[in-house]
Design a protein around this motif. Sequence first.
Motif, short mmCIF file in Angstrom:
data_model
loop_
_atom_site.label_atom_id
_atom_site.label_comp_id
_atom_site.label_asym_id
_atom_site.label_seq_id
_atom_site.Cartn_x
_atom_site.Cartn_y
_atom_site.Cartn_z
N TYR A 181 0.83 -1.21 0.00
CA TYR A 181 0.00 0.00 0.00
C TYR A 181 0.87 1.25 0.00
CZ TYR A 181 -4.33 -2.59 0.86
OH TYR A 181 -5.41 -3.42 0.74
N LEU A 182 1.91 1.25 0.83
CA LEU A 182 2.78 2.42 0.91
C LEU A 182 3.53 2.65 -0.40
CD1 LEU A 182 4.11 1.93 4.53
CD2 LEU A 182 2.66 3.81 3.70
N ASP A 183 3.94 1.58 -1.04
CA ASP A 183 4.61 1.68 -2.33
C ASP A 183 3.68 2.34 -3.35
OD1 ASP A 183 6.79 1.09 -4.21
OD2 ASP A 183 5.52 -0.53 -4.96
N THR A 184 2.42 1.92 -3.37
CA THR A 184 1.43 2.50 -4.27
C THR A 184 1.13 3.95 -3.90
OG1 THR A 184 0.45 0.33 -4.63
CG2 THR A 184 -0.92 2.24 -5.17
N LEU A 185 1.01 4.22 -2.60
CA LEU A 185 0.78 5.59 -2.13
C LEU A 185 1.92 6.50 -2.56
CD1 LEU A 185 -0.77 7.69 -0.45
CD2 LEU A 185 0.50 6.83 1.55
N ALA A 186 3.15 6.02 -2.45
CA ALA A 186 4.31 6.82 -2.84
C ALA A 186 4.23 7.21 -4.31
CB ALA A 186 5.60 6.05 -2.56
N LEU A 187 3.88 6.27 -5.16
CA LEU A 187 3.77 6.55 -6.59
C LEU A 187 2.64 7.56 -6.85
CD1 LEU A 187 4.74 6.03 -9.45
CD2 LEU A 187 3.20 4.05 -9.53
N ALA A 188 1.52 7.39 -6.18
CA ALA A 188 0.41 8.32 -6.36
C ALA A 188 0.80 9.73 -5.91
CB ALA A 188 -0.81 7.84 -5.56
N ARG A 189 1.48 9.83 -4.79
CA ARG A 189 1.93 11.15 -4.32
C ARG A 189 2.90 11.78 -5.31
NH1 ARG A 189 2.70 10.42 2.24
NH2 ARG A 189 0.49 10.69 2.72
N HIS A 190 3.81 10.99 -5.82
CA HIS A 190 4.78 11.49 -6.80
C HIS A 190 4.06 12.03 -8.03
CE1 HIS A 190 8.37 11.75 -9.27
NE2 HIS A 190 7.83 10.90 -10.14
N ARG A 191 3.13 11.27 -8.54
CA ARG A 191 2.43 11.66 -9.77
C ARG A 191 1.53 12.87 -9.59
NH1 ARG A 191 0.93 5.80 -12.52
NH2 ARG A 191 3.07 5.32 -13.15
N THR A 192 1.15 13.17 -8.34
CA THR A 192 0.31 14.34 -8.09
C THR A 192 1.11 15.51 -7.54
OG1 THR A 192 -0.30 13.52 -5.89
CG2 THR A 192 -1.78 12.97 -7.74
N GLY A 193 2.43 15.40 -7.57
CA GLY A 193 3.29 16.52 -7.21
C GLY A 193 3.73 16.58 -5.76
N ASP A 194 3.31 15.64 -4.94
CA ASP A 194 3.73 15.60 -3.53
C ASP A 194 4.99 14.75 -3.42
OD1 ASP A 194 4.02 15.56 -0.78
OD2 ASP A 194 2.21 14.37 -0.41
N HIS A 195 6.10 15.31 -3.89
CA HIS A 195 7.33 14.54 -3.95
C HIS A 195 7.91 14.21 -2.58
CE1 HIS A 195 6.96 15.11 -8.18
NE2 HIS A 195 7.04 16.43 -8.07
N ALA A 196 7.80 15.14 -1.63
CA ALA A 196 8.28 14.87 -0.27
C ALA A 196 7.46 13.75 0.37
CB ALA A 196 8.22 16.13 0.58
N GLY A 197 6.15 13.76 0.15
CA GLY A 197 5.30 12.69 0.66
C GLY A 197 5.61 11.36 0.01
#
Length: 70
Positions: A19-35
């Motif tokens: 889940y965290l791996d998927t969340l990280a990718l989603a955050r990256h793609r939406t511009g939340d790179h630090a998240g």
Amino acid sequence: MAGSVGGDGAGVGPSLWEYLDTLALARHRTGDHAGAVAAQREAIELLPEREQWAREEMAARLTEFEAAAG
């Protein structure tokens, strides 16, 4: 967030690290790179020994997220 969900992921369905791996990718793609960096680091930390095959790919994504975070 580590340890906030019981169990070691041995049950049916995705584990917390997935889940965290998927969340990280989603955050990256939406511009939340630090998240994305934070979530990916935690996903790697929680990766169980039996899932080490995923470590290299996850580490590569972490490098990409860190570069985007500046």
